[in-house]
Structure formats: C-alpha cells, structure tokens
Enzyme design. Structure first.
Site, PDB file in Angstrom:
ATOM      1  N   HIS A 203       0.802  -1.224   0.000  1.00  0.00           N
ATOM      2  CA  HIS A 203       0.000   0.000   0.000  1.00  0.00           C
ATOM      3  C   HIS A 203       0.834   1.274   0.000  1.00  0.00           C
ATOM      4  O   HIS A 203       0.334   2.326  -0.352  1.00  0.00           O
ATOM      5  CB  HIS A 203      -1.000  -0.039   1.153  1.00  0.00           C
ATOM      6  N   ARG A 346     -15.565   0.961   0.009  1.00  0.00           N
ATOM      7  CA  ARG A 346     -15.208  -0.315   0.617  1.00  0.00           C
ATOM      8  C   ARG A 346     -15.166  -0.154   2.131  1.00  0.00           C
ATOM      9  O   ARG A 346     -14.684   0.853   2.638  1.00  0.00           O
ATOM     10  CB  ARG A 346     -13.841  -0.777   0.099  1.00  0.00           C
ATOM     11  N   GLU A 448     -10.452 -11.625  -3.649  1.00  0.00           N
ATOM     12  CA  GLU A 448      -9.006 -11.463  -3.499  1.00  0.00           C
ATOM     13  C   GLU A 448      -8.360 -12.599  -2.722  1.00  0.00           C
ATOM     14  O   GLU A 448      -7.171 -12.582  -2.460  1.00  0.00           O
ATOM     15  CB  GLU A 448      -8.661 -10.097  -2.900  1.00  0.00           C
ATOM     16  N   ASP A 472      -4.139  -8.624  -3.908  1.00  0.00           N
ATOM     17  CA  ASP A 472      -4.163  -9.669  -2.889  1.00  0.00           C
ATOM     18  C   ASP A 472      -4.346 -11.042  -3.507  1.00  0.00           C
ATOM     19  O   ASP A 472      -3.793 -12.026  -3.010  1.00  0.00           O
ATOM     20  CB  ASP A 472      -5.282  -9.401  -1.877  1.00  0.00           C
ATOM     21  N   ARG A 482       3.111  -9.143  -0.891  1.00  0.00           N
ATOM     22  CA  ARG A 482       3.121  -8.072  -1.889  1.00  0.00           C
ATOM     23  C   ARG A 482       3.965  -6.877  -1.476  1.00  0.00           C
ATOM     24  O   ARG A 482       4.321  -6.050  -2.297  1.00  0.00           O
ATOM     25  CB  ARG A 482       1.672  -7.625  -2.187  1.00  0.00           C
ATOM     26  N   CYS A 519     -10.083  -4.235  -9.838  1.00  0.00           N
ATOM     27  CA  CYS A 519      -9.625  -2.980  -9.227  1.00  0.00           C
ATOM     28  C   CYS A 519      -8.236  -3.103  -8.617  1.00  0.00           C
ATOM     29  O   CYS A 519      -7.788  -2.214  -7.908  1.00  0.00           O
ATOM     30  CB  CYS A 519     -10.629  -2.461  -8.214  1.00  0.00           C
TER      31      CYS A 519
END
Ligand code: PEP
Ligand code: MG
Length: 590
Positions: A203, A346, A448, A472, A482, A519
C-alpha cells in the site's frame, strides 16, 4: 542541490520502480528512532518553563488516554476490559511515577531538555526491568516506551507532522515508509521517494502512485550512505536511484523529464473521448481513491465513477476513531464530488500492512498479519466498527448512488452476516427518520482470496457485484508478500493460476448477471488491458493518474482479437510464455 561532481562520486542503485516519473532534487533523509529527539542543556532561568512544558505534555497525554478509554467502551466486553487495564497502566505511569519523578529531576538538576530527559529516563527504567529477568516486567518495557513516545510526540508537537517542514522539491529517502506515513506526503512539496524496504504492490507503492510521486522502493545500498542534502535522481519508470549524479547524468534526466511532461500533455486530449474499443464495445473506467483529495484528479481524468474508495485511510495518522458523522461527511464529499456517478465505498480493510493508531497495534499485530485479523475479519471481531461505517454509508446514500464493497471475503456466511447488519442499520435509521436510499445500496464483495475465487459462483449468488482485487489475489495465490522487496521478483499476476482464478470469477459473475470489475493495480497498467477485456471484464478501476493511458489502449484495441489472444494465453502453463504472447499482441497492435 549539489552539482559539484568532483567532490562526490555518482552512485547508481537499483530497486523497484513503483510509481512512474522522474524526480530530481536534494534528499531529505528520514532519520528513524532516537536520533530525532533533540538534546540540549537548558539555561538555569529556563528550568521552570521546561518543567511546565513537561507537565503540559503529561496533562495532554492523560487527556488522550482517557479519550482512548472512552472510545474503547464500544468494543466488546473482553476487548474493552483488556484495553481498559492497559490504558489504566499508562495513566498510572503518568501520575507521580518513577518516570515523571525521574524526568523532573533531570530537568531540574541536570538541566536536560524535557525530550532528552524522557528518553534518558526510559532507557534507565527499561534497563532495570531487563536486569530483573522477569518475563512479566520485560513485557511492561513496551508500555513504558509507548508512554515515553507519546510524551515526546506531545512535546515536539509532532503528532503526525513528520513531513510538514519539508522544503519544496525534496526527495524523501527512508529505510521504510508505512502507507500511513506516505499518505502524509504532499505531492506539491515532495518530488520523489526512495526507500530500502517495500514491495511493488504494497500500500505504500499504491499510495505513491495515487499521489503521483515518482517512487523507487526496495533499493539496497541506499542507507546509511545517503545524507540529507545530497543531490539525487529517482527514476520511477526504470527503478533507478542515482545519488550525487554527474552533470552529464543530470542533463540526460532533465531531458527525459521534459519528454514525460509532453507525453502527459498529449494524454490530456483523451479525457473527453469515450473509452470504447475499435469494434464499439464501451468499457467503464473507474477511479480508485485512497484519499478524498483525489476526486479532483478522478473527475478531470473523466472517470465513470469510483470503483474503489479505500476508507481505511480515514483511520490512519490519528489517535482516535472517526465517528459516524465524520465518515458520513467525508463520503458525502466524495459522492457530491462525482455527481450522478456511482461511488463504490469499501468497508474497513485494516490489518496486513495498514494499521491505525486508534486500534492499538498490539491488537492488530500477529505473526502473519496478512493472514490474520484483517478487513472483514476485523469487522466481525469488532462489529461496532462496521455498524458505524454502514450507518455512515447509508446516510451518504441519500446524496447519490453508492455501492458498498466488502474486502477479503472468503465465505458466503460473511456476506450474509454483513447483509443482516446492513438491513438492521437501515431499519434503525429509517425508524429515526434519517433519509437513506431506497432500495438499499448494492452490496458487493472483493474477490481477493483464492478460496473466494474458486467459489465465485456461490458468492455471486449472494452478492450484488464482484470486484477482483488482483493485488491480494496474486499475493495469496502465489504465497508472495506483496510488500516484501525480497520476493518482489516472484510476484506475478500473469501466473496461470492467477489468470484462471480471474477467468473463473469473471465467468461466474457473467453467468449470475451481476457486474464484475478488476480494481487491483493491473487494471491501471495498459499492458494487461487486452488480456482482462479478452477474459470478459468490462469494468476497470484504477488510480486516476492511469486512466488516460488505459483509455488510449482500449481505443486502439480490437476486442475480438483480444478475446482470441486471451484464449490462447489461457492454454499456456508458463508465465514467461504468457508474458511473451501478451507483449507480442500489444506490440502488434501499436
Ligand atoms: C487488491 O487487493 O487488489 C485491492 C484492490 O485491494 P487492496 O490493494 O487495497 O488490498
Ligand atoms: Mg486487497
């Protein structure tokens, strides 16, 4: 910026280019830990003022902790009780304790400034705890340090202001930047980012892209050699960081920077054109938002709506939790910022690499955070958090179309559980005369987790729409963290297993006649556009900065050939061959 190349040697380093563009500027090296605490001797006549500074910081810390205690009351009984005990212990450390007395003495007798006095006293206390060789006391050291850090933060008025004093044009260099810290960087001030740690799809990387700040993460050898003020070039396209560049290198990158600006200007021409393939199929291009301030960019880029609003960033860089009114006001700003366009909000996806101060890190920390109490699992453990969020979303639904999206769904039971809660919250709001959308907003889920993708048909029967989170999905399918630069070379969304899960989920949604989007970060990479459309996806959501690039790819794409190429790709078992087939197709279409 230094340009005297005779005094320094150019150093070329490699890392992961996670956010495109080129930054040239002086470095600001983020010091970690104790070095940031100022140390000086105060004048005898300043002792009283310094003691007042200290007692003010203690009073403020007590207020902060009491407010945290009140907030914790809404948590389930066991958690509330546990956090209550912990906060009481913190309060006790601030009341005529060894810590406060020790700091007072250091200020008075040794004329140390308050910050240095706290740091020194904590070091002594921690040392004496260790000496006692007692497991219980050893665990308390963390509490003492936490209280000390809070006092120092209060004294330095540094409550998450770490980057507020930067000079425009600096390149931030750090061992590591958390997603929350990255969210504090102002793109009009920070020209670039380079860090030693961090993966391409974590992120921090996503936030850097959202802010449009060129960034290279996972750069070995960057620290400790680099000093604040050194000249540096960050090439986010190719993952290069050049410390103390020569005049020749600088000239080369200045030209490349100009070319990039020109290319960006050309792309602006696409904004008002439709996202439609050569054979006339319209594609919905949506925006991913991390921060509400990105709405402007999303609108300017001509987004069809917001495909993913990551609400967790509302919870970061603060000591308390955002209440229902605050969340409602923020969602309303986003909805009103995209008139007549759908906004997909979300619910909280905290945990993993995203942490919030108010949800005590200990509470969220675990050996495997990515597999732990993250996202919807945290909501199930702390239903009040979700209830507040759903109420805010429902109230916002009175101001424009909104969809509610659930992260990290693994089972149908999780969806039923949230749907029941949504119905209850809606009923309560209506009873109290609060305006909400009728019918209720669609409730969708992220795909995900491989288990969710493999049961996408069952999930599609109880969700109103699906959104594939390939970041994910790739992480969990391939067991590759990640955000870990050490395994970044293995992170591969073109692995046939990932592609099969995308294909299976897409087909499930098409059969159930519900919308499906992608997305994850590949949605904003034109390299993947033909493949995703070829697999049947018609909605892509991405950081607004990437919209024009993807639109250009769509407008040059023949969907029938893309579908044929996707079919032959799905017959392959080796991702290198898949990459070759995809790149060859993309090049043939240029
Ligand atoms: C994803 O996992 O692809 C996704 C879009 O969610 P996030 O990146 O916020 O985890
Ligand atoms: Mg995700």
């Amino acid at each position: 910026m230094k340009t005297d190349s005779s005094a320094t040697t150019e150093l070329i380093l490699s890392g992961l280019g996670v956010s495109g563009g080129i930054a040239i500027g002086p470095t600001y090296v983020v010091e970690t830990g104790a070095a940031q605490v100022p140390e000086y001797r105060i004048a005898p006549e300043a002792i009283d003022a310094e003691r007042r500074r200290f007692s003010d910081s203690v009073a403020k810390a007590r207020r902060q902790i009491k407010s945290l205690k009140t907030k914790a009351l809404v948590l389930p009984e066991a958690a509330s009780e546990e956090i209550g005990f912990l906060l009481d212990a913190h309060l006790a450390m601030l009341t005529n304790s060894r810590l406060t007395r020790g700091v007072e003495r250091r200020i008075r007798d040794e004329r140390q400034n308050a910050e240095a006095a706290i740091q020194a006293e904590i070091a002594v206390i921690a040392h004496s705890f260790q000496e006692m060789d007692d497991a219980y006391l050893a665990a308390r050291i963390a509490d003492v340090r936490e209280v000390g850090a809070r006092l120092i933060r209060n004294l330095m008025d540094r409550e998450y202001q770490a980057f507020s004093m930067l000079r425009p044009g600096v390149v931030v260099i750090a061992e590591e930047l958390t997603p929350a810290e990255t969210a504090l960087l102002d793109p009009s001030i920070v020209a670039g980012i380079a860090t030693v740690m961090g993966g391409a799809e974590g992120h921090t990387a996503i936030m850097a892209r959202a802010l449009g700040i060129p960034a290279v993460l996972g750069v070995h050898g960057l620290m400790p050699g680099t000093r604040s003020g050194d000249g540096v070039i960050v090439d986010g396209r190719n993952g290069k960081v050049i410390v103390n560049p020569t005049e020749i290198t600088l000239a080369y990158y200045r030209t490349a920077q100009l070319t990039l600006v020109q290319e960006r200007e050309q792309l602006k021409g696409l904004r008002s054109l439709p996202a439609i393939t050569l054979d006339g199929t319209p594609i919905a291009l949506m925006a991913n938002l991390e921060l509400p301030r990105e709405i402007e960019t999303a609108r300017e880029a001509g987004a069809h709506g917001v495909g993913l609003f990551r609400t967790e960033f509302m919870f970061m860089n603060r000591e308390d939790l955002p209440g229902e009114d605050e969340q409602y006001a923020l969602l309303r700003t986003v909805i009103e910022g995209m008139p007549d366009k759908v906004v997909t909000a979300r619910t909280l996806d905290l945990g993993g690499d995203k942490l919030a101060g108010a949800l005590d890190e200990r509470f969220l920390s675990t050996a495997n955070p990515a597999l732990g109490l993250r996202a919807v699992r945290l909501s199930q453990r702390e239903p009040k958090l979700l209830e507040v969020q759903l109420a805010a979303m429902l109230r916002a639904s009175a101001h424009g179309p909104i969809r509610i999206l659930l992260p990290l769904i693994t089972t149908v039971a999780e969806v039923w559980w949230v749907r029941d809660m949504l119905t209850d919250v809606a009923r309560r709001l209506k009873r109290n005369g609060v305006a909400i959308a009728d019918p209720l907003p669609p409730l969708g889920i992220m795909i995900e987790v491989p288990g969710a993708a493999l049961t996408a048909d069952a999930l599609a029967a109880c969700a109103d729409f699906l959104a594939i989170g390939t970041n994910d999905l790739t992480q969990y399918t391939l067991a590759i963290d990640r955000s870990d630069e050490q395994v970044a070379h293995l992170y591969d969304p073109l692995h046939p297993a990932v592609l099969r899960l995308i294909q299976f989920s897409t087909q499930a949604a098409l059969r159930a006649r519900i919308p499906i989007s992608v997305c994850g970060e590949i949605a904003g990479d034109p390299r993947f556009t033909a493949l995703l459309l070829g697999l049947g996806v018609r909605e892509l959501s991405m950081t607004p900065n990437k919209l024009a690039l993807v639109k250009r790819r769509i407008r040059g794409l023949d969907l029938r050939s893309a579908t044929r190429r996707a079919q032959s790709i799905m017959d392959q078992s080796d991702s290198a061959r898949i990459a070759e087939l995809l790149d060859e197709f993309n090049e043939s279409e240029l």
